[in-house]
Write a protein that holds these residues in place. Structure first.
Motif, PDB file in Angstrom:
ATOM      1  N   GLY A 180      20.987  37.183  12.651  1.00  0.00           N
ATOM      2  CA  GLY A 180      20.852  36.090  13.607  1.00  0.00           C
ATOM      3  C   GLY A 180      21.778  36.260  14.797  1.00  0.00           C
ATOM      4  O   GLY A 180      21.400  35.985  15.943  1.00  0.00           O
ATOM      5  N   GLY A 181      22.991  36.727  14.541  1.00  0.00           N
ATOM      6  CA  GLY A 181      23.919  37.009  15.639  1.00  0.00           C
ATOM      7  C   GLY A 181      23.393  38.112  16.544  1.00  0.00           C
ATOM      8  O   GLY A 181      23.497  38.024  17.774  1.00  0.00           O
ATOM      9  N   ILE A 202      15.618  32.108  13.114  1.00  0.00           N
ATOM     10  CA  ILE A 202      14.621  33.088  13.544  1.00  0.00           C
ATOM     11  C   ILE A 202      14.587  34.258  12.576  1.00  0.00           C
ATOM     12  O   ILE A 202      13.517  34.747  12.200  1.00  0.00           O
ATOM     13  N   SER A 203      15.758  34.718  12.149  1.00  0.00           N
ATOM     14  CA  SER A 203      15.830  35.828  11.198  1.00  0.00           C
ATOM     15  C   SER A 203      15.149  35.477   9.880  1.00  0.00           C
ATOM     16  O   SER A 203      14.407  36.285   9.311  1.00  0.00           O
ATOM     17  N   ALA A 206      18.996  38.409  22.844  1.00  0.00           N
ATOM     18  CA  ALA A 206      18.390  37.413  23.738  1.00  0.00           C
ATOM     19  C   ALA A 206      19.253  37.213  24.981  1.00  0.00           C
ATOM     20  O   ALA A 206      18.721  37.102  26.096  1.00  0.00           O
ATOM     21  N   SER A 207      20.569  37.216  24.800  1.00  0.00           N
ATOM     22  CA  SER A 207      21.472  37.082  25.950  1.00  0.00           C
ATOM     23  C   SER A 207      21.363  38.274  26.883  1.00  0.00           C
ATOM     24  O   SER A 207      21.315  38.112  28.107  1.00  0.00           O
ATOM     25  N   LYS A 208      21.311  39.475  26.311  1.00  0.00           N
ATOM     26  CA  LYS A 208      21.205  40.695  27.126  1.00  0.00           C
ATOM     27  C   LYS A 208      19.962  40.704  27.989  1.00  0.00           C
ATOM     28  O   LYS A 208      19.968  41.206  29.103  1.00  0.00           O
ATOM     29  N   GLN A 253      15.805  30.304  25.826  1.00  0.00           N
ATOM     30  CA  GLN A 253      14.372  30.122  25.602  1.00  0.00           C
ATOM     31  C   GLN A 253      13.948  30.353  24.153  1.00  0.00           C
ATOM     32  O   GLN A 253      12.768  30.256  23.834  1.00  0.00           O
ATOM     33  N   LEU A 254      14.903  30.674  23.282  1.00  0.00           N
ATOM     34  CA  LEU A 254      14.558  30.883  21.877  1.00  0.00           C
ATOM     35  C   LEU A 254      14.163  29.557  21.242  1.00  0.00           C
ATOM     36  O   LEU A 254      14.764  28.524  21.525  1.00  0.00           O
ATOM     37  N   PRO A 255      13.170  29.563  20.360  1.00  0.00           N
ATOM     38  CA  PRO A 255      12.708  28.318  19.750  1.00  0.00           C
ATOM     39  C   PRO A 255      13.663  27.757  18.690  1.00  0.00           C
ATOM     40  O   PRO A 255      13.513  26.605  18.286  1.00  0.00           O
TER      41      PRO A 255
END
Length: 129
Positions: free
Chosen positions: A31-32, A54-55, A38-40, A46-48
């Protein structure tokens, strides 16, 4: 029944099932990595859900789709879902272009293996049962 198709699907299933179980068990760590990736790429907001959730969802999907693929239950949709997940798995876990030396080589090999698996899954997705 084409034995090569049945065997091919059955041989791809275990790595997907095991990979999914690993995502569920290691959801905190993975998850990290999801959140960092996502940050990169500028999509963190915008992640749900959070990376850990998510993982777990992705892992559960991999397990279910892997079982379906292996048993020949809706194999085309299962293979399509798994092929898409291989792209995300590679971006999150094996971004070799961000590493150097032996670490780069290790991640590059894993990324190429994932591409090979995705190719097999795309083939499975494009063929009738």
């Amino acid at each position: 029944m084409n034995i090569a198709k049945v065997l091919g699907r059955a041989l791809m299933a275990p790595i997907m099932i095991e990979g999914g179980l690993n995502q569920i068990k290691s959801a905190e760590y993975i998850g990290g990595a999801v959140e960092n990736t996502a940050s990169k790429y500028g999509v963190a907001g915008q992640l749900p859900a959070d990376g850990k959730t998510i993982s777990k969802i992705a892992g559960t999907s991999m397990v279910a789709s892997g079982i379906a693929l292996g048993l020949g239950i809706l194999p085309q949709p299962a293979a399509t879902v798994l092929a898409g997940q291989m792209v995300v798995t590679t971006l999150v876990g094996h971004a070799f272009w961000e590493h150097e030396g032996d670490e780069r080589n290790t991640h590059k090999l894993q990324a190429y293996k994932n591409l090979a698996i995705a190719g097999g899954l795309l083939y499975a997705a494009s063929t009738k049962k």
